[in-house]
Design an enzyme around this catalytic site. Structure first.
Site, PDB file in Angstrom:
ATOM      1  N   ARG A  28       0.615  -1.312  -0.036  1.00 37.40           N
ATOM      2  CA  ARG A  28      -0.041  -0.035  -0.104  1.00 37.40           C
ATOM      3  C   ARG A  28       0.918   1.328   0.067  1.00 37.40           C
ATOM      4  O   ARG A  28       0.241   2.381  -0.114  1.00 37.40           O
ATOM      5  CB  ARG A  28      -0.735  -0.100   1.206  1.00 37.40           C
ATOM      6  CG  ARG A  28      -2.056  -0.853   1.087  1.00 37.40           C
ATOM      7  CD  ARG A  28      -2.959  -0.792   2.286  1.00 37.40           C
ATOM      8  NE  ARG A  28      -4.235  -1.572   2.116  1.00 37.40           N
ATOM      9  CZ  ARG A  28      -5.157  -1.324   1.440  1.00 37.40           C
ATOM     10  NH1 ARG A  28      -5.281   0.046   0.998  1.00 37.40           N
ATOM     11  NH2 ARG A  28      -6.518  -1.960   1.748  1.00 37.40           N
ATOM     12  N   LYS A  87       1.506 -20.088   6.347  1.00 36.29           N
ATOM     13  CA  LYS A  87       0.412 -20.492   7.350  1.00 36.29           C
ATOM     14  C   LYS A  87       0.314 -19.588   8.539  1.00 36.29           C
ATOM     15  O   LYS A  87       1.158 -18.674   8.764  1.00 36.29           O
ATOM     16  CB  LYS A  87       0.853 -21.834   7.891  1.00 36.29           C
ATOM     17  CG  LYS A  87       0.845 -22.992   6.875  1.00 36.29           C
ATOM     18  CD  LYS A  87       1.443 -24.266   7.309  1.00 36.29           C
ATOM     19  CE  LYS A  87       0.210 -24.957   8.412  1.00 36.29           C
ATOM     20  NZ  LYS A  87       0.789 -25.856   9.211  1.00 36.29           N
ATOM     21  N   HIS A 135       8.067 -22.789   7.168  1.00 37.48           N
ATOM     22  CA  HIS A 135       9.532 -22.777   7.233  1.00 37.48           C
ATOM     23  C   HIS A 135      10.023 -23.769   8.207  1.00 37.48           C
ATOM     24  O   HIS A 135      11.400 -24.251   8.254  1.00 37.48           O
ATOM     25  CB  HIS A 135      10.072 -21.446   7.601  1.00 37.48           C
ATOM     26  CG  HIS A 135       9.833 -20.976   8.800  1.00 37.48           C
ATOM     27  ND1 HIS A 135       8.892 -20.710   9.332  1.00 37.48           N
ATOM     28  CD2 HIS A 135      10.831 -20.798   9.787  1.00 37.48           C
ATOM     29  CE1 HIS A 135       8.772 -19.956  10.715  1.00 37.48           C
ATOM     30  NE2 HIS A 135      10.132 -20.409  10.937  1.00 37.48           N
ATOM     31  N   GLU A 183       9.617 -19.352  24.294  1.00 34.83           N
ATOM     32  CA  GLU A 183      10.601 -18.212  24.135  1.00 34.83           C
ATOM     33  C   GLU A 183      10.626 -17.240  24.946  1.00 34.83           C
ATOM     34  O   GLU A 183       9.461 -17.060  25.575  1.00 34.83           O
ATOM     35  CB  GLU A 183       9.772 -17.757  22.660  1.00 34.83           C
ATOM     36  CG  GLU A 183       8.574 -17.481  22.522  1.00 34.83           C
ATOM     37  CD  GLU A 183       8.657 -17.028  20.755  1.00 34.83           C
ATOM     38  OE1 GLU A 183       9.602 -16.998  19.902  1.00 34.83           O
ATOM     39  OE2 GLU A 183       7.472 -16.847  20.269  1.00 34.83           O
ATOM     40  N   ASP A 202      -1.200 -19.502  16.088  1.00 40.43           N
ATOM     41  CA  ASP A 202       0.163 -19.188  15.813  1.00 40.43           C
ATOM     42  C   ASP A 202       1.214 -20.170  15.839  1.00 40.43           C
ATOM     43  O   ASP A 202       1.940 -20.245  14.746  1.00 40.43           O
ATOM     44  CB  ASP A 202       0.577 -17.874  16.373  1.00 40.43           C
ATOM     45  CG  ASP A 202       1.860 -17.362  16.131  1.00 40.43           C
ATOM     46  OD1 ASP A 202       1.849 -16.957  14.766  1.00 40.43           O
ATOM     47  OD2 ASP A 202       2.928 -17.025  16.724  1.00 40.43           O
ATOM     48  N   HIS A 248       2.397 -24.568  13.401  1.00 39.78           N
ATOM     49  CA  HIS A 248       3.916 -25.266  13.161  1.00 39.78           C
ATOM     50  C   HIS A 248       4.190 -26.574  14.015  1.00 39.78           C
ATOM     51  O   HIS A 248       4.499 -27.596  13.283  1.00 39.78           O
ATOM     52  CB  HIS A 248       5.149 -24.308  13.935  1.00 39.78           C
ATOM     53  CG  HIS A 248       5.116 -22.993  13.089  1.00 39.78           C
ATOM     54  ND1 HIS A 248       5.417 -23.156  11.828  1.00 39.78           N
ATOM     55  CD2 HIS A 248       4.912 -21.843  13.562  1.00 39.78           C
ATOM     56  CE1 HIS A 248       5.242 -21.718  11.391  1.00 39.78           C
ATOM     57  NE2 HIS A 248       5.091 -20.960  12.499  1.00 39.78           N
TER      58      HIS A 248
END
Length: 453
Positions: A43, A134, A164, A202, A221, A226
């Site tokens: 944008r 994803k 990934h 994390e 998430d 994953h």
């Protein structure tokens, strides 16, 4: 090999931190030549020159070890199109050019259906490919609808639902360790393995990602996005080959074997929580609800844990625990395979045998085997750990995925039915959490997470 890549949402964090360094890595490895062209669409009211300057600055910051000439080559032929990515006219301008194109949707998942519709109306050249980050859809119904839209646009083999995680060295080595070593595969079953824990804990907090994260939370998430993929690689039956059909078929088998969760199961086997104010390392962390951009009424979780069981000959009786949390005391990113204890110890009272645990470290990448051995004195038991570090591959994870996209190898992407099965596994959890059947716990930032029940 396709030599045109169009990134929709090109000025975002995904491009800056991952896609651009991956392209520089491919150029440095000789995988991209002067015919390759990157087109960015977003944008911002930018010119192509401004976009090239931005690419150079981002690669200076995130380009890692890749030489200056490789980084400069990526920027040199890049062009920019100011676009509303849901507008077919704007999208048509972005994909304009000769020959097939790979279109990367570096966008929030909620935009995918509208963008795919715009691509359909714009008309993709024959042989083109679509790349979607994803999570694929926002629930089972959304994934099914998106699959229908994509099926009208390109063949299934031209759809790359990328993750990934699947290109990480250690994740790939999960298969190598299992399938290439006689010492492991015969005991890779519930007779010998009590629990497999897949963890992505994390110390990072929100880090300015409220616009995305507050709409998805830890369950979507990380767990759906994953960790279920890691479950597939850990639990799958040995495929005939690592070709896309054999590998993907076996992954779908795992998801189909997950025992459906009842509401009572969700209450007993899942946890959710969000962080309170605290201190992580040298940084003071505000409560999640006080982070910029967070809407407390959404009750978004920053910690999610789900315990699953597989109804299969190999895995009946083994627990699979998937867990992820933010703003925790320490980073812990691993697949931990916990073996059952031996049936008898002939050492009297000279110590306890430590459970054997095989740990696949995801970040940093490595392999650790926790054993029990004889200590300093005869018949005295002591723990022993054997550790190995993985040699890094020539390409980063995103470099491997982009190379697969450009060359047309979908083995490490997610097939449509697999994406739907992953949502089926977690639909009962989403439903029960929405009904508040599972309490939203809290934990101080910098702690080990919510206390065990």
């Amino acid at each position: 090999m396709i030599d045109r890549l169009v990134v929709l949402g090109a000025t975002g964090d995904l491009s800056a931190r991952y896609l651009l360094p991956a392209l520089a890595a491919l150029r440095a490895a000789g995988q991209l030549d002067d015919r390759f062209q990157l087109t960015g669409a977003s944008r911002e009211e930018w010119s192509s020159e401004r976009f090239r300057e931005w690419i150079g600055a981002r690669l200076d910051l995130h380009g890692g070890p890749y030489p200056a000439d490789a980084r400069e080559a990526i920027a040199a032929r890049a062009r920019y199109v100011r676009a509303d990515v849901t507008s077919s006219a704007d999208v048509a301008e972005a994909i304009a050019g000769d020959g097939p194109v790979a279109v990367y949707l570096a966008l929030p998942p909620g935009l995918f259906p509208r963008v795919v519709t715009a691509l359909h109306e714009a008309g993709l050249p024959a042989g083109s490919r679509i790349v979607l980050e994803k999570p694929f859809g926002e629930d089972l119904a959304g994934a099914q609808e998106l699959n229908r839209l994509l099926a009208d646009l390109v063949p299934e083999q031209a759809v790359f639902r990328v993750d990934h995680f699947l290109a990480m060295t250690t994740v790939q080595n999960v298969l190598g360790s299992r399938l290439a070593n006689r010492a492991l595969e015969p005991i890779w079953n519930s007779t010998h393995i009590a629990e497999i824990e897949i963890v992505w804990d994390e110390t990072l907090a929100l880090e300015g990602r409220a616009g995305y994260y507050d709409h998805v939370g830890a369950l979507k998430d990380m767990v759906q996005n994953h960790l279920l993929q890691l479950l597939c690689l850990v639990a799958m039956e040995p495929p005939i080959t690592l070709g896309e059909r054999d590998l993907r078929d076996r992954k779908v088998d795992v998801l189909r074997s997950v025992r459906p969760l009842t509401e009572q199961d969700v209450v007993r086997r899942t946890r959710r929580a969000r962080y309170l104010p605290g201190r992580v390392g040298d940084h003071d962390i505000p409560a999640y609800v006080d982070e910029d951009g967070v809407s407390p009424e959404r009750r978004t979780e920053t910690f999610a844990e789900v315990e699953l069981e597989l109804d299969s000959w190999r895995w009946s009786g083994t627990r699979f625990r998937l867990r992820s949390g933010k703003a925790l005391e320490a980073d812990r990113k691993e697949v931990a395979v916990r073996f059952r204890p031996v049936p008898h110890l002939p050492f009297g009272h000279s110590g306890e045998a430590q459970p054997n645990v095989l740990r696949f470290g995801l970040e940093p990448e490595g392999l650790t085997l926790d054993l029990t051995a004889i200590g300093a004195h005869a018949h005295e038991l002591a723990p022993l750990s054997l550790t190995a570090r993985m040699d890094p591959t020539g390409l980063p994870a995103y470099g491997r995925l982009l190379l697969d996209v450009l060359t047309g190898d979908p083995a490490l992407s997610i097939r449509g039915d697999e994406a739907e099965e992953a949502w089926r596994v977690l639909e009962p959890v989403l439903s029960a959490w929405e009904k508040d059947l599972v309490p939203l716990e809290e934990y101080p930032a910098g702690s080990q997470g919510p206390p065990r029940r």
